[in-house]
Write a protein that holds these residues in place. Structure first.
Motif, mmCIF file in Angstrom:
data_model
loop_
_atom_site.group_PDB
_atom_site.id
_atom_site.type_symbol
_atom_site.label_atom_id
_atom_site.label_comp_id
_atom_site.label_asym_id
_atom_site.label_seq_id
_atom_site.Cartn_x
_atom_site.Cartn_y
_atom_site.Cartn_z
ATOM 1 N N ARG A 1 41.046 49.896 37.974
ATOM 2 C CA ARG A 1 40.939 50.834 39.093
ATOM 3 C C ARG A 1 41.691 50.349 40.330
ATOM 4 N N HIS A 2 42.124 49.085 40.316
ATOM 5 C CA HIS A 2 42.873 48.549 41.450
ATOM 6 C C HIS A 2 44.333 48.976 41.373
ATOM 7 N N ARG A 3 44.909 49.228 42.534
ATOM 8 C CA ARG A 3 46.310 49.658 42.581
ATOM 9 C C ARG A 3 47.237 48.522 42.164
ATOM 10 N N TYR A 4 46.965 47.344 42.597
ATOM 11 C CA TYR A 4 47.779 46.175 42.274
ATOM 12 C C TYR A 4 46.938 45.194 41.466
ATOM 13 N N LEU A 5 47.511 44.697 40.375
ATOM 14 C CA LEU A 5 46.753 43.814 39.491
ATOM 15 C C LEU A 5 46.317 42.538 40.189
ATOM 16 N N ASP A 6 47.131 42.043 41.132
ATOM 17 C CA ASP A 6 46.752 40.798 41.795
ATOM 18 C C ASP A 6 45.598 40.984 42.780
ATOM 19 N N SER A 7 45.195 42.221 43.044
ATOM 20 C CA SER A 7 44.031 42.439 43.913
ATOM 21 C C SER A 7 42.759 42.650 43.096
ATOM 22 N N CYS A 8 42.858 42.573 41.786
ATOM 23 C CA CYS A 8 41.706 42.759 40.905
ATOM 24 C C CYS A 8 41.145 41.396 40.494
ATOM 25 N N PRO A 9 39.869 41.145 40.770
ATOM 26 C CA PRO A 9 39.287 39.855 40.396
ATOM 27 C C PRO A 9 39.290 39.626 38.876
ATOM 28 N N ASP A 10 39.103 40.704 38.093
ATOM 29 C CA ASP A 10 39.117 40.548 36.631
ATOM 30 C C ASP A 10 40.517 40.186 36.133
ATOM 31 N N CYS A 11 41.534 40.835 36.684
ATOM 32 C CA CYS A 11 42.905 40.518 36.293
ATOM 33 C C CYS A 11 43.237 39.073 36.669
ATOM 34 N N ALA A 12 42.821 38.658 37.857
ATOM 35 C CA ALA A 12 43.058 37.283 38.294
ATOM 36 C C ALA A 12 42.370 36.301 37.350
ATOM 37 N N SER A 13 41.191 36.659 36.877
ATOM 38 C CA SER A 13 40.467 35.819 35.927
ATOM 39 C C SER A 13 41.234 35.703 34.608
ATOM 40 N N PHE A 14 41.767 36.819 34.121
ATOM 41 C CA PHE A 14 42.568 36.801 32.889
ATOM 42 C C PHE A 14 43.806 35.929 33.061
ATOM 43 N N VAL A 15 44.442 36.028 34.213
ATOM 44 C CA VAL A 15 45.692 35.306 34.464
ATOM 45 C C VAL A 15 45.431 33.795 34.450
ATOM 46 N N ARG A 16 44.270 33.365 34.941
ATOM 47 C CA ARG A 16 43.968 31.935 35.006
ATOM 48 C C ARG A 16 43.640 31.337 33.631
ATOM 49 N N GLU A 17 43.306 32.205 32.653
ATOM 50 C CA GLU A 17 42.991 31.697 31.308
ATOM 51 C C GLU A 17 44.255 31.199 30.643
ATOM 52 N N SER A 18 44.108 30.164 29.846
ATOM 53 C CA SER A 18 45.295 29.641 29.145
ATOM 54 C C SER A 18 45.457 30.261 27.787
#
Length: 130
Positions: free
Chosen positions: A113-130
């Motif tokens: 639902r966020h316009r930008y993926l980097d403003s989404c806490p869930d997306c940020a969580s996915f990005v930090r996973e290895s």
């Protein structure tokens, strides 16, 4: 009782039967993954055993083994063959996990639902996973 005649096939016939090019069969032979007989003129002749071996090489290639892995998996010692196969199973299982994680991430980003993926806490969580 008639003796069973073993029919020999040419490289072209075997390649057509398996749906591959003749150069593939030559390469498999060159790297030691396939053993093929020769006739009196030096032409490759494929008996039932060589054709079955070629089918096995093809199947192992199609499930993801490299030619060195195929050669090792067809080793005469069962333990050596099993080690290669077990290692490939582990690698495929790891790949499945990574692909499932990718699908989960992409599904979330498609529905985020966020316009930008980097403003989404869930997306940020996915990005930090290895």
């Amino acid at each position: 009782m008639k003796a069973r005649v073993r029919l020999l096939k040419t490289i072209g016939e075997v390649a057509a039967e398996l749906g591959i090019e003749t150069h593939v069969l030559r390469h498999w032979e060159q790297v030691g993954a396939l053993t093929v007989g020769r006739d009196g003129n030096g032409y490759r002749t494929y008996n039932d055993s060589a054709i079955e071996q070629a089918r096995t090489v093809l199947k192992l290639r199609r499930v993801g083994l490299s030619l060195p892995e195929v050669t090792a998996a067809m080793a005469p010692t069962k333990s050596a063959a099993q080690a290669i196969v077990k290692a490939k199973i582990a690698a495929l299982e790891d790949e499945i996990v990574r692909k499932q994680q990718a699908i989960t991430f992409l599904q979330h980003t498609a529905e985020c639902r966020h316009r930008y993926l980097d403003s989404c806490p869930d997306c940020a969580s996915f990005v930090r996973e290895s």
